[in-house]
Design a protein around this motif. Structure first.
Motif, PDB file in Angstrom:
ATOM      1  N   LYS A  26     -11.411  -7.373 -16.165  1.00 10.18           N
ATOM      2  CA  LYS A  26     -11.653  -6.703 -14.885  1.00 10.18           C
ATOM      3  C   LYS A  26     -13.153  -6.701 -14.583  1.00 10.18           C
ATOM      4  CE  LYS A  26      -7.344  -5.391 -14.416  1.00 10.18           C
ATOM      5  NZ  LYS A  26      -6.545  -6.547 -14.289  1.00 10.18           N
TER       6      LYS A  26
ATOM      7  N   CYS B 233     -16.403  -4.928 -12.980  1.00  7.72           N
ATOM      8  CA  CYS B 233     -16.829  -3.550 -12.671  1.00  7.72           C
ATOM      9  C   CYS B 233     -17.564  -3.468 -11.346  1.00  7.72           C
ATOM     10  CB  CYS B 233     -17.736  -3.023 -13.756  1.00  7.72           C
ATOM     11  SG  CYS B 233     -16.879  -2.890 -15.333  1.00  7.72           S
TER      12      CYS B 233
ATOM     13  N   GLN C 176       0.831  -1.207   0.000  1.00  8.39           N
ATOM     14  CA  GLN C 176       0.000   0.000   0.000  1.00  8.39           C
ATOM     15  C   GLN C 176       0.871   1.266   0.000  1.00  8.39           C
ATOM     16  OE1 GLN C 176      -2.941  -0.033   3.072  1.00  8.39           O
ATOM     17  NE2 GLN C 176      -3.411   2.124   2.863  1.00  8.39           N
TER      18      GLN C 176
ATOM     19  N   CYS D 286      -9.172  -5.482   0.876  1.00 11.17           N
ATOM     20  CA  CYS D 286     -10.160  -5.211  -0.171  1.00 11.17           C
ATOM     21  C   CYS D 286      -9.984  -3.843  -0.828  1.00 11.17           C
ATOM     22  CB  CYS D 286     -11.578  -5.381   0.366  1.00 11.17           C
ATOM     23  SG  CYS D 286     -12.012  -4.199   1.639  1.00 11.17           S
ATOM     24  N   HIS D 287      -9.233  -2.930  -0.219  1.00 18.54           N
ATOM     25  CA  HIS D 287      -8.991  -1.606  -0.798  1.00 18.54           C
ATOM     26  C   HIS D 287      -7.881  -1.601  -1.846  1.00 18.54           C
ATOM     27  CE1 HIS D 287      -6.205  -2.127   2.524  1.00 18.54           C
ATOM     28  NE2 HIS D 287      -5.419  -1.231   1.945  1.00 18.54           N
TER      29      HIS D 287
ATOM     30  N   SER E  39      -3.679   2.511 -12.452  1.00 15.20           N
ATOM     31  CA  SER E  39      -3.552   1.635 -13.630  1.00 15.20           C
ATOM     32  C   SER E  39      -2.417   0.614 -13.485  1.00 15.20           C
ATOM     33  CB  SER E  39      -3.411   2.441 -14.915  1.00 15.20           C
ATOM     34  OG  SER E  39      -2.217   3.172 -14.918  1.00 15.20           O
TER      35      SER E  39
ATOM     36  N   PRO F  89      -7.250  -3.555  -4.671  1.00 13.37           N
ATOM     37  CA  PRO F  89      -7.608  -3.555  -6.101  1.00 13.37           C
ATOM     38  C   PRO F  89      -8.076  -2.188  -6.596  1.00 13.37           C
ATOM     39  CG  PRO F  89      -8.511  -5.487  -5.044  1.00 13.37           C
ATOM     40  CD  PRO F  89      -7.936  -4.631  -3.960  1.00 13.37           C
ATOM     41  N   ILE F  90      -8.774  -1.443  -5.751  1.00 14.11           N
ATOM     42  CA  ILE F  90      -9.246  -0.108  -6.130  1.00 14.11           C
ATOM     43  C   ILE F  90      -8.053   0.831  -6.307  1.00 14.11           C
ATOM     44  CG2 ILE F  90     -10.624   1.869  -5.370  1.00 14.11           C
ATOM     45  CD1 ILE F  90     -12.283  -0.321  -3.777  1.00 14.11           C
ATOM     46  N   MET F  91      -7.088   0.741  -5.391  1.00 13.91           N
ATOM     47  CA  MET F  91      -5.874   1.563  -5.511  1.00 13.91           C
ATOM     48  C   MET F  91      -5.116   1.217  -6.798  1.00 13.91           C
ATOM     49  SD  MET F  91      -4.471   1.499  -1.594  1.00 13.91           S
ATOM     50  CE  MET F  91      -3.010   2.429  -1.953  1.00 13.91           C
ATOM     51  N   CYS F  92      -5.062  -0.067  -7.121  1.00 17.67           N
ATOM     52  CA  CYS F  92      -4.362  -0.506  -8.340  1.00 17.67           C
ATOM     53  C   CYS F  92      -5.061   0.036  -9.585  1.00 17.67           C
ATOM     54  CB  CYS F  92      -4.305  -2.026  -8.405  1.00 17.67           C
ATOM     55  SG  CYS F  92      -3.227  -2.762  -7.178  1.00 17.67           S
ATOM     56  N   GLU F  93      -6.391  -0.007  -9.596  1.00 18.04           N
ATOM     57  CA  GLU F  93      -7.130   0.495 -10.754  1.00 18.04           C
ATOM     58  C   GLU F  93      -6.949   2.002 -10.914  1.00 18.04           C
ATOM     59  OE1 GLU F  93     -11.162  -0.871 -10.393  1.00 18.04           O
ATOM     60  OE2 GLU F  93     -10.578  -2.966 -10.701  1.00 18.04           O
ATOM     61  N   ASP F  94      -6.938   2.727  -9.785  1.00 18.86           N
ATOM     62  CA  ASP F  94      -6.746   4.174  -9.845  1.00 18.86           C
ATOM     63  C   ASP F  94      -5.396   4.539 -10.452  1.00 18.86           C
ATOM     64  OD1 ASP F  94      -9.216   4.580  -8.715  1.00 18.86           O
ATOM     65  OD2 ASP F  94      -8.436   5.001  -6.698  1.00 18.86           O
TER      66      ASP F  94
END
Length: 151
Positions: free
Chosen positions: A149, A151, A66, A90-91, A100, A93-98
């Motif tokens: 991915k 959604c 992180q 769980c947070h 890229s 994957p969201i950080m990774c998507e933000d």
């Protein structure tokens, strides 16, 4: 009151019997573990983690991964699908998507930890790019990026 040492052959048979198949590992995966790597991709990721750990090119654990995602470090994020409770990571994957960053789930935290050269299970690892294992890294990067991915 002395300990009786087992022969090496007997110990190897016992450890070989405890290894679970891919199908058994998938049965224990969390509902959020998407995109889940196939058996073939999982093996490639384990090998890439092993090569990276020999060269000290991995980030291991939720806090460390992180921190370096926030600092903008690039790499492949590999998450274990059987980690409980889900709230622990769980947070990520969201950080990774933000940012890229490519990420994928694999079925077992025990296997992920052992491929990183640790006796402890590990729920998340970031593989940093390096010239020594560039072919393996690029192959994994391509396949993980191609995973659909959710959604």
């Amino acid at each position: 009151m002395t300990k009786i040492k087992k022969e090496k052959g007997v110990a190897e048979e016992e450890t070989g019997g405890t290894e679970k198949s891919y199908q058994e590992l998938i049965a224990n995966v969390n509902p959020i573990a998407q995109p889940l790597a196939s058996r073939k991709l999982s093996k490639k990721l384990y090998k890439c983690v092993k090569k990276a750990s020999k060269l000290k090119q991995i980030r291991r654990g939720v806090k460390e991964v992180q921190k370096f995602i926030n600092k903008g470090e690039k790499g492949i994020v590999v998450l274990a699908g059987d980690t409980l409770p889900i709230d622990v990571y769980c947070h990520l994957p969201i950080m990774c998507e933000d940012r890229s960053l490519p990420y994928a789930y694999i079925p077992s935290k025990v296997d992920l930890g052992s491929s990183a050269g640790s006796k402890r299970p590990t729920c998340v690892i970031m593989i940093k790019p390096h010239d020594e294992y560039k072919e393996s890294y690029d192959e994994c990067l391509e396949e993980v990026s191609a995973l659909p991915k959710v959604c």
